[in-house]
Design an enzyme around this catalytic site. Structure first.
Site, PDB file in Angstrom:
ATOM      1  CG  ASP A 102       9.941  32.127   5.780  1.00  0.00           C
ATOM      2  OD1 ASP A 102       8.912  32.003   5.092  1.00  0.00           O
ATOM      3  OD2 ASP A 102      10.459  33.242   5.990  1.00  0.00           O
ATOM      4  CD  GLU A 168       6.426  36.589   3.259  1.00  0.00           C
ATOM      5  OE1 GLU A 168       6.121  37.754   2.965  1.00  0.00           O
ATOM      6  OE2 GLU A 168       6.304  36.123   4.413  1.00  0.00           O
ATOM      7  CD  GLU A 169       6.987  35.961   7.897  1.00  0.00           C
ATOM      8  OE1 GLU A 169       7.099  37.208   7.935  1.00  0.00           O
ATOM      9  OE2 GLU A 169       5.896  35.384   7.973  1.00  0.00           O
TER      10      GLU A 169
END
Length: 432
Positions: A102, A168-169
């Protein structure tokens, strides 16, 4: 008899050791051959970034690449995740490799020919979208590793699970996703993964270098919200109000005392940062409510528990003094990123083989966070950093830091990631 057995064992082991060296060398040579492809893929993803849980086109391109290589491919895991399974021609363990996919709501300020021009809406505001943390390089590196291994598939002593992870963010408000959701949906099962490796490119580490650490390498990350409720009044008569903005300011100062006066920083680092402060709609009106939101980073479980308790008490007591009320919520985002000590000890030689002893460094833990930790909570894992900083720069002085509009990576560092994954995978298989 003992002497004869020893001689026989030597004759058995020499071909095995020689074979292991040969397959590594062949794989590394193939990695060199596809370096330009890896860079080309990176540029595509950089120019076409997508936010967390919205990586639709990114996932399609990854899946097509893996399918073209002949891998078994599964899509739609944790919304947009992709998994490719490569079964080697020889029996052996199952190794997991992970790349996050991402991008971030950041407007790029670089003048790269493949600069992102993507614009979207995030939290009700228009923003650019940018791979401002290097996930585009992670995708390209792992696509390269998949291609290398697909070309020597028959000689691989085991199975490789390529895990391309979304979000992931962090997921959008009200949604689920990321590594935690992938684990819940069984990404480490069927077949069961024995060990997992992950990497992150770093804009402050010189190209061709690797940094790693046994045990805790990245902090646990938690998010907190504090809603302050006071009493509204005209800005000209503050004595008639209970000012939630003034109370919020005192709470922000109080939170920093938790770090500077209550946290044993000689034990481990800890951070409290307020990233959002909202309140009011007009310059001459003291509002009824204000809102704070921020992050907590810890590297020690006891410190984490203490900080959580102190945040609640600090906010409540300061509000109480001023006659306001507060609601405090703490949400755990990601656990401590913990490198299994035994796995790290065994695989350090593979990292050294990749870059040489002089370019392999043991680092200190950092207060950044990674949801790779959810994989490590289930099975032994090793997470490490590869250099993406041009060698002419002073170490630690990134051209553009992570999560900033000026983020910059020297693409000559990508081949290090490919070779590191190759060596870790094959060495683990041959040693187990």
């Amino acid at each position: 008899m003992k002497k004869n057995f020893t001689i026989l064992l030597v004759f058995i082991l020499i071909p095995i050791i020689g074979f292991a060296q040969d397959i590594n060398q062949i794989a590394l040579e193939k990695a060199e051959e596809i370096e330009e492809k890896v860079i080309e893929w990176r540029r595509y993803f950089h120019q076409n970034p997508e936010l967390s849980n919205r990586e639709y086109e990114t996932a399609k391109k990854i899946a097509k690449h893996l399918e073209d290589l002949g891998l078994e491919v599964e899509t739609g895991i944790a919304h947009t995740g992709v998994v490719g399974l490569l079964k080697g021609g020889k029996s052996g363990p199952v190794v997991g490799l992970r790349a996050d996919i991402d991008a971030l709501p950041v407007t790029e300020r670089n003048d790269l020919p493949f600069k992102s021009e993507v614009v979207t809406e995030y939290n009700g505001k228009e923003t650019g979208v940018m791979h401002a943390c290097g996930h585009d390089t992670h995708i390209a590196i792992m696509m390269g590793v998949a291609e290398v291994f697909s070309e020597i598939k028959d000689e691989i002593p085991g199975t490789i699970k390529f895990i391309f992870q979304p979000a992931e963010e962090g997921v959008p408000a009200g949604e689920r996703g990321g590594a935690k959701m992938m684990v819940e949906e069984g990404v480490l099962k069927n077949p069961d993964v024995e060990a997992i490796f992950g990497l992150h490119i770093n804009a402050g580490t010189p190209v061709g270098h690797i940094k790693y650490k046994s045990e805790g390498i990245m902090a646990a990350s938690d998010r907190f919200t504090i809603k302050v409720k006071g009493k509204q009044a005209h800005g000209s008569t503050p004595w008639a109000s209970i000012d939630p903005i003034a109370v919020s300011a005192r709470i922000i100062n109080g939170l920093q005392y938790i770090i500077s006066r209550n946290s044993e920083l000689t034990n481990e680092a800890a951070v409290i940062t307020v990233g959002i402060m909202q309140g009011g709609v007009r310059y001459n009106i003291i509002p009824e409510e204000a809102y704070l939101e921020g992050t907590i980073r810890t590297l020690d479980a006891d410190m984490k528990k203490m900080i959580h308790e102190k945040i609640r008490i600090t906010a409540q007591k300061i509000a109480e003094i001023e006659g306001a009320t507060v609601e405090v919520e703490i949400i755990e985002n990601a656990p401590l990123t913990y490198n299994d000590p035994e796995l790290t000890r065994k695989m350090a030689a593979s990292l050294e083989k990749t870059v040489g002893a002089e370019k392999l460094h043991i680092m200190k833990a950092i207060t950044g966070a990674e949801d790779f930790s959810y994989f490590q909570n289930e099975i032994p894992g090793l997470y490490f950093f590869i250099g993406g900083q041009p060698n002419e720069q002073a170490e630690g002085q990134a051209l553009g830091g992570h999560h900033t509009p000026d983020f910059y990576i020297d693409e000559s560092g990508l081949i290090t990631g490919v070779k590191a994954f190759v060596n870790l995978t094959l060495d683990y298989m041959n040693n187990n």
